[in-house]
Enzyme design. Structure first.
Site: not given
Length: 156
Positions: A41, A51, A46-48
């Site tokens: 998401a 990315a 974590g995804c930030t």
């Protein structure tokens, strides 16, 4: 259990919408090595981290003939907000029905806080210039992952 890709497999082609509304196909990137990574998401911690790490490494990766494609189930509008908020430079694609994730082994049963759930499996697949998988990493950790991929690919 979703079948996972292995080195030597032909990467399944896909066409997905990016954060600007354009259709992007894996076959459009043929002739370059492509890091395809799947994340649960946009705009989560974590995804930030992941990315941002890929975006910060993008210049070195491109110099080494490598593109980066991040795929999540988020809609293109949310991906556009993600790009804007965090100054991301990598390609972000939307897979709302999770068909590409499933075909690539990045969606299925996983453990989350000790429970078995169905969801996006944080994964990174490296596809060679010829469309064949060279590296297939599943259940990766967001932090430190990009450094590991760079080491595996010999990109300083």
């Amino acid at each position: 259990m979703t079948e996972r890709l292995q080195p030597g497999d032909t990467a399944p082609d896909f066409t997905l919408t990016d954060d600007t509304g354009q259709q992007i196909s894996l076959s459009d990137l043929r002739g370059r090595r492509v890091i395809v990574y799947f994340y649960p998401a946009a705009m989560t911690p974590g995804c930030t981290t992941q990315a941002c790490d890929f975006s910060e490494s993008l210049e070195d990766l491109k110099e080494a003939g490598t593109e980066v494609v991040g795929i999540s189930p988020d809609d293109p509008e949310k991906l556009a907000r993600f790009r804007e908020r965090d100054g991301l430079s990598i390609m972000l694609l939307s897979d709302p029905d999770k068909a590409v994730m499933t075909a690539w082994g990045a969606y299925g049963e996983k453990k989350l806080y000790g429970k078995v759930v169905e969801g996006v499996i944080r994964s990174t697949i490296v596809v060679g210039e010829d469309g064949v998988v060279t590296h297939a990493l599943y259940n990766v950790k967001a932090t430190g992952h990009v450094a590991r991929v760079r080491r595996d690919l010999g990109i300083g």
